[in-house]
Motif scaffolding. Structure first.
Motif, short mmCIF file in Angstrom:
data_model
loop_
_atom_site.label_atom_id
_atom_site.label_comp_id
_atom_site.label_asym_id
_atom_site.label_seq_id
_atom_site.Cartn_x
_atom_site.Cartn_y
_atom_site.Cartn_z
N LEU A 92 0.84 -1.21 0.00
CA LEU A 92 0.00 0.00 0.00
C LEU A 92 0.87 1.25 0.00
N ILE A 93 1.94 1.24 0.77
CA ILE A 93 2.87 2.38 0.80
C ILE A 93 3.52 2.56 -0.57
N ARG A 94 4.02 1.47 -1.13
CA ARG A 94 4.70 1.54 -2.44
C ARG A 94 3.77 2.10 -3.51
N ARG A 95 2.55 1.58 -3.56
CA ARG A 95 1.60 2.03 -4.57
C ARG A 95 1.14 3.47 -4.31
N THR A 96 0.98 3.83 -3.06
CA THR A 96 0.61 5.20 -2.72
C THR A 96 1.67 6.17 -3.22
N HIS A 97 2.93 5.87 -2.92
CA HIS A 97 4.01 6.76 -3.34
C HIS A 97 4.08 6.84 -4.86
N ALA A 98 3.91 5.72 -5.54
CA ALA A 98 3.94 5.72 -7.01
C ALA A 98 2.80 6.58 -7.57
N HIS A 120 11.91 -1.13 9.27
CA HIS A 120 12.03 -2.48 8.69
C HIS A 120 11.76 -2.47 7.18
N ILE A 121 10.91 -1.55 6.71
CA ILE A 121 10.60 -1.51 5.28
C ILE A 121 11.35 -0.40 4.55
N GLY A 122 12.35 0.19 5.24
CA GLY A 122 13.23 1.14 4.57
C GLY A 122 12.88 2.61 4.75
N MET A 123 11.96 2.92 5.63
CA MET A 123 11.63 4.34 5.85
C MET A 123 12.58 4.92 6.89
N ALA A 124 12.92 6.19 6.72
CA ALA A 124 13.83 6.87 7.63
C ALA A 124 13.04 7.60 8.71
#
Length: 144
Positions: A92-98, A120-124
């Protein structure tokens, strides 16, 4: 199972579905779910509503506000408890950002129980978020 999840943009998602997935994810504890008109406005004023469904059942949502140029605020990210840990939130995060534009900064405020998930999923982590809490809405005489 993740291949069986259907992701889609649903700008007309019913408020009852929104509340249901918030309740099944525990995010409802921090949202005004008993104020249906306010919850409906939260949906209608969002720029992007992205959902995840399993066999037609709503199991995840990303509700987002964005200018499509610089900032994307992921206001709600919820995955139903039985479906957590299967990559649905990450997708959901990946698609939202795209959808919002990869040139934007994707920002969210983590729920207390999810603080360890995002690194864990690469967010800072960003340590300078500031906020003024909203006041509780008051009822007008016509709502009494």
């Amino acid at each position: 199972m993740n291949s069986e999840i259907a992701y889609q943009i649903e700008p007309n998602l019913p408020v009852s579905d929104f509340i249901g997935v918030l309740q099944s994810s525990t995010l409802a504890e921090r949202r005004p779910i008993n104020d249906i008109p306010r919850m409906d406005r939260m949906l209608r004023q969002a720029d992007l509503i992205l959902t995840a469904r399993y066999q037609g059942e709503l199991v995840g949502i990303a509700r987002t506000l964005t200018d499509g140029s610089y900032s994307t605020y992921l206001a709600d990210l919820a995955v139903a408890a039985p479906f957590q840990g299967r990559g649905i939130g990450r997708e959901l995060i990946r698609r939202t950002h795209a959808e919002a534009g990869l040139q934007t900064n994707l920002i969210l405020i983590a729920a207390p129980g999810a603080r360890t998930y995002y690194p864990h999923i690469g967010m800072a982590h960003h340590d300078s978020c500031w906020m003024i809490r909203g006041e509780a809405p008051t009822q007008s005489p016509s709502q009494s």
